[in-house]
Structure formats: structure tokens, C-alpha cells
Motif scaffolding. Structure first.
Motif, mmCIF file in Angstrom:
data_model
loop_
_atom_site.group_PDB
_atom_site.id
_atom_site.type_symbol
_atom_site.label_atom_id
_atom_site.label_comp_id
_atom_site.label_asym_id
_atom_site.label_seq_id
_atom_site.Cartn_x
_atom_site.Cartn_y
_atom_site.Cartn_z
ATOM 1 N N ILE A 131 -4.845 6.325 -1.592
ATOM 2 C CA ILE A 131 -4.288 5.103 -1.020
ATOM 3 C C ILE A 131 -4.275 4.060 -2.134
ATOM 4 O O ILE A 131 -5.337 3.634 -2.611
ATOM 5 C CB ILE A 131 -5.123 4.614 0.179
ATOM 6 N N HIS A 137 -1.693 -4.148 7.730
ATOM 7 C CA HIS A 137 -1.503 -5.214 6.746
ATOM 8 C C HIS A 137 -1.559 -6.557 7.459
ATOM 9 O O HIS A 137 -0.993 -6.722 8.538
ATOM 10 C CB HIS A 137 -0.134 -5.007 6.079
ATOM 11 N N VAL A 146 -8.414 -0.813 6.841
ATOM 12 C CA VAL A 146 -8.339 0.634 6.698
ATOM 13 C C VAL A 146 -9.352 1.307 7.615
ATOM 14 O O VAL A 146 -10.548 1.008 7.553
ATOM 15 C CB VAL A 146 -8.607 1.069 5.238
ATOM 16 N N SER A 188 0.797 1.743 9.084
ATOM 17 C CA SER A 188 1.157 3.129 8.785
ATOM 18 C C SER A 188 1.336 3.902 10.086
ATOM 19 O O SER A 188 0.771 3.534 11.123
ATOM 20 C CB SER A 188 0.081 3.780 7.918
ATOM 21 N N ILE A 221 -5.987 -5.989 3.877
ATOM 22 C CA ILE A 221 -5.569 -4.674 4.356
ATOM 23 C C ILE A 221 -6.747 -4.075 5.119
ATOM 24 O O ILE A 221 -7.859 -3.979 4.593
ATOM 25 C CB ILE A 221 -5.191 -3.733 3.193
ATOM 26 N N VAL A 275 0.848 -1.188 0.000
ATOM 27 C CA VAL A 275 0.000 0.000 0.000
ATOM 28 C C VAL A 275 0.888 1.245 0.000
ATOM 29 O O VAL A 275 1.831 1.338 0.792
ATOM 30 C CB VAL A 275 -0.920 0.040 1.242
ATOM 31 N N ILE A 329 -3.806 2.215 8.494
ATOM 32 C CA ILE A 329 -3.623 1.058 7.617
ATOM 33 C C ILE A 329 -2.917 -0.045 8.386
ATOM 34 O O ILE A 329 -1.857 0.192 8.987
ATOM 35 C CB ILE A 329 -2.787 1.411 6.367
#
Length: 461
Positions: free
Chosen positions: A104, A74, A92, A67, A90, A44, A72
Motif C-alpha cells: 500500500i 480517505h 486503514v 477502496s 488515510i 494511495v 482504505i
């Protein structure tokens, strides 16, 4: 009700699902049964107004699973691609996305696809879909129907903001250079600084953007303790770009402690350099250990360095400064080893350790720091030529010195089965960024790995 998109189609999440905060991005695929294992990765890229990641921490992939704004997350690397469901996921949280993020981007790449002659031509039933994370209901789905031949990377789709609303676009674009395609496009800023006349964006157009430090890499500060965690992420990006993210290798550091290096030790430059090599060992070495040698007229092996003992390592190993020649103050170890330069002697000891004492077919990366003053050119040449048949790569780094002699001629050194060494020179550590250092430090190592495997110096994958 699930909406199915075709390539290029768009879906307004905010309109179709008002008050939606958390979504799950499911990506799936099936590999044609040709007996060859595929390692397919989802990544991403979180982009700002300039279509670049704010900084490398906003590149989320298998070695950076979250992130910095925690929006975010994973699920991690699925190395098989088996089954009929989502292969990678993922998560979000749209409410937590940094306001400076405008897009994104969700991509899927085949790890070492080019090297293994693999491509998306052997992938079928690939899809991306978006769920309401709280209800589990699928909102939108894009099934990849395009035909690819040599592509090893794919941009599946992207979430983007428009008029304060989150929308999704099905992209379906293939690229031939693997993850490198996207790193170059969204992270690598080669020539970015040359674009002096690029249009300027008014500060009021960028919500909550704190300063230019968010995007522009900073020069190395040798007066501050390094953030090892951040440096490891920077190393990850370079390793991924160069296609060796999954390589396991031993790492060693050889440090010049001759008299002319006094200023580099007292200023903190050598400690700062060490702190930047430890993350390389953390990522390449399976136990995260860094072997260390110091050399002057003679040499000494010192304690192994890890993340846990790197703080203050140079001062502890080199000892207090002592007066020499009635005027100059030098570290105790410098006086012990002598103020000369005997590169060939320490090179021979490094070879001995990794070929006799601890022989292995694993690649070994030797980072060799020197400020020049090379005298025994023939001795260095013989040692490097002799070492060419072993799984050892020598990365020589010149720091604030001159008269590097034979080290500057490594590419033209004859008599070797393989080019096993490289050299670059840094005038001053504080004049470069960590990113620039790692790019140069790991520039030729991947090429040597491929050539060493081809010549059976290293075991083939």
C-alpha cells in the motif's frame, strides 16, 4: 512510544503492535509563505504481486475516497495545507485488505505543480506517521529531511506484507511529473500486453485472486447497460493523469443518424457510446448535463441527458424502426432528419448555442460521432475555422465508417488562431476498452485548454 525513521528505514507493525488491526496514516506539511496557494493531495495505490493496482478502483484519491474492499478510507482533499497537524488522513483496516494486495503506497503530489512552477522545494516540515486507530497513540513517524528542487510528487512510504506481517518502509523519493509519475508506474499498462514472456506467477501464490478480469481491462460490451459509477472512476483517472481533474467544462454530444448508421443504432453501439459520454459530462460539467444533437440531412436538438435518464435514451428519442424503401427498417428520427450527411449545418447550430444563446467563458467539449461519408468539406472547414476564436473544442470520433475527408486533416487545417479540433477512428466499439476510449477522447482537450488560456480564449486560472 513513537519510533522516528530515517529514509529507507523499516518498521514491523505486526511485531511492535501485535493484534493491531486498524491504523491511521497522518500526512502533514507546511507551505512556505510566498503568497501562492498550493493544492497538495495525498493518494494511495494498492498493489498486487506485479506491483500494479489490481484495478483502478484500488487507486484511492480525492475522487475515489474508498477502496472496493473498504479497507482504505480517505479523509478528502485539503486544499490549504494550513496548520501544524495532519493535513490529510488515510484510515486503514488491515483486517479488510484484499488478500491479493501486497503493498500500500502513500504518495503526495502538488496539483498542477509544473504548470504553476511549484515544487517541493517550497514545502517544509513534511511528515508521515502511523497511529493506532483505537488508542490514538503514534507508533512510527518519518520526517522528510531530503532537499528537493523541481519535484512535484513524492512517495512518502509504503505498508507491505512480508512473511504474513505488515511492515512500513520510509521511502522519501521525489518525482518531477506530479501524479502522472505514479499513474504511469502503477496503473497505466502501456506495453504491458507486449511483454508476452514475463515470468508467470503460479495461481497458488496469489491468495483469493478470482480471475484475470481483476486486472485486465475488458472490451466494451454494447449489449449490456454500462456501470456509470465505474465509468466515472475511469474518467477520473484519465482526467487526473492529464492534469485537468479540477476543470469545469460544458459537454455536448453530436450524433450522426444518417442512413449508413442504421446498424450502429440497431446493434446498440450508439446507446453504448452515449453511456460512455455521460460520465465525462458528470465529471466535467458542474450540473452533470449533456446536450445532444442528432443530424442527417438536417439536425435536431433533443433532451438533455443526465445519469438519471440515460437508460434507453437512444430508443426513446429515435423512435420505433419503420420500413423505408419497402425493404430497410430505420429509426423514425432517421427518416425525419434524412439519410444524408450535413455536418456543417449542425456545427453552425452548436456554435450558435454556445456563443449566442448560452455564451460563456467556460470551455466546451463537443464530442462529434460520425461514420464518415463527408461531402461538404469546405463548409466544415469554414465552420471549424470560424469557431477557433471561441472556447469550444471539437473531438470528432469516426465509428465503423470511411471517407472521413477533412476530419482526418484537422491538424493541418490553416487559418485558425488555435488548433481547436481532433479526430480519431474506431473500427468497432467492441474492439476497444473503456480506458482506451477515454484516453483517446480526452487526449488533446488538455493541450487545447492550456493554449486557449494563453491566447485569452479561456479565462486564466
Amino acid at each position: 512510544m513513537e519510533t522516528e525513521l530515517i529514509k529507507g528505514a523499516r518498521f514491523n507493525l505486526s511485531k511492535e503492535a501485535p493484534n493491531l488491526k486498524k491504523v491511521t496514516i497522518g500526512l502533514g506539511w507546511q507551505v512556505s509563505q510566498n503568497g501562492q496557494p498550493y493544492d497538495i493531495d495525498a493518494s494511495v495505490f494498492m498493489l498486487g504481486l506485479d506491483s500494479k493496482v489490481l484495478n483502478e478502483k484500488y487507486f484511492v484519491f480525492y475522487n475515489n475516497l474508498q477502496s472496493p474492499d473498504t479497507s482504505i478510507k480517505h479523509s478528502g482533499d485539503n486544499r490549504t495545507g494550513g496548520g501544524n497537524g495532519d493535513d490529510e488522513t488515510i484510515y486503514v483496516d488491515l483486517s479488510k485488505v484484499n488478500p491479493a494486495i501486497q503493498e500500500i503506497v502513500f504518495v503526495v503530489t502538488i496539483h498542477e505543480g509544473q504548470e504553476k512552477n511549484q515544487s517541493f522545494s517550497q514545502i517544509k516540515n513534511a511528515f508521515i506517521k502511523i497511529y493506532n486507530q483505537e488508542t490514538g497513540n503514534s507508533l512510527v513517524r518519518y520526517n522528510l529531511r531530503e532537499n528537493f528542487s523541481q519535484e512535484t510528487a513524492l512517495e512518502f512510504g509504503r505498508l507491505y506484507k512480508k512473511d504474513g506481517e505488515w511492515r512500513f518502509r520510509a521511502v522519501g523519493e521525489g518525482y518531477k511529473s506530479g501524479l502522472q509519475s505514479f499513474v504511469d508506474k502503477y496503473i497505466v499498462e502501456t506495453k504491458q500486453e507486449e511483454k508476452k514472456e514475463a515470468p508467470k506467477v503460479q495461481a497458488s501464490e496469489i491468495p483469493v485472486r478470482t480471475s484475470a478480469k481483476d486486472t485486465k481491462p475488458q472490451n466494451i460490451d454494447i449489449t449490456k447497460k454500462a456501470d456509470i459509477g465505474l465509468l466515472k472512476r475511469k474518467v477520473d483517472i484519465v482526467l487526473t493523469k492529464k492534469g485537468i481533474a479540477n476543470v469545469v467544462a460544458r459537454v455536448a454530444l453530436v450524433l450522426d443518424i444518417s442512413g449508413s448508421m442504421t446498424n450502429q443504432y440497431t446493434s446498440g453501439a450508439v446507446q453504448a457510446f452515449l453511456e460512455r459520454i455521460v460520465p465525462v459530462a458528470s465529471r466535467l460539467d458542474d450540473d452533470g448535463k449533456l446536450d445532444v444533437w442528432f443530424f442527417g440531412s438536417t439536425f435536431k436538438r433533443t433532451r438533455i441527458v443526465t445519469e438519471s435518464n440515460v437508460d434507453g435514451y437512444i430508443q426513446k428519442e429515435c423512435g420505433e424502426t419503420k420500413r423505408a424503401l419497402l425493404v430497410f427498417k430505420m429509426p423514425s428520427l432517421m427518416l425525419e432528419l434524412g439519410s444524408g450527411n450535413n455536418e456543417s449545418l449542425v456545427i453552425r447550430d452548436v456554435i450558435k448555442k454556445y456563443t449566442q444563446e448560452e455564451a460563456s467563458k467556460l470551455p466546451t467539449l463537443i464530442v462529434f460521432l460520425s461514420d464518415g461519408g463527408v461531402t461538404d468539406e469546405q463548409g466544415i472547414k469554414r465552420a471549424i475555422v470560424d469557431a477557433a476564436k471561441y472556447p469550444i473544442f471539437w473531438q470528432f470520433v469516426g465509428l465503423a465508417g470511411s471517407n472521413y475527408g477533412i476530419l482526418e486533416k484537422l491538424d493541418n487545417m490553416n487559418g485558425r488562431i488555435i488548433d481547436n479540433a481532433n479526430f480519431f477512428h474506431v473500427d468497432d466499439l467492441i474492439k476497444i476498452t473503456d480506458e482506451q476510449l477515454y484516453e483517446r477522447l480526452l487526449n488533446e482537450f488538455p493541450t487545447w485548454i492550456r493554449e486557449a488560456r494563453a491566447k485569452s480564449i479561456l479565462s486564466a486560472l
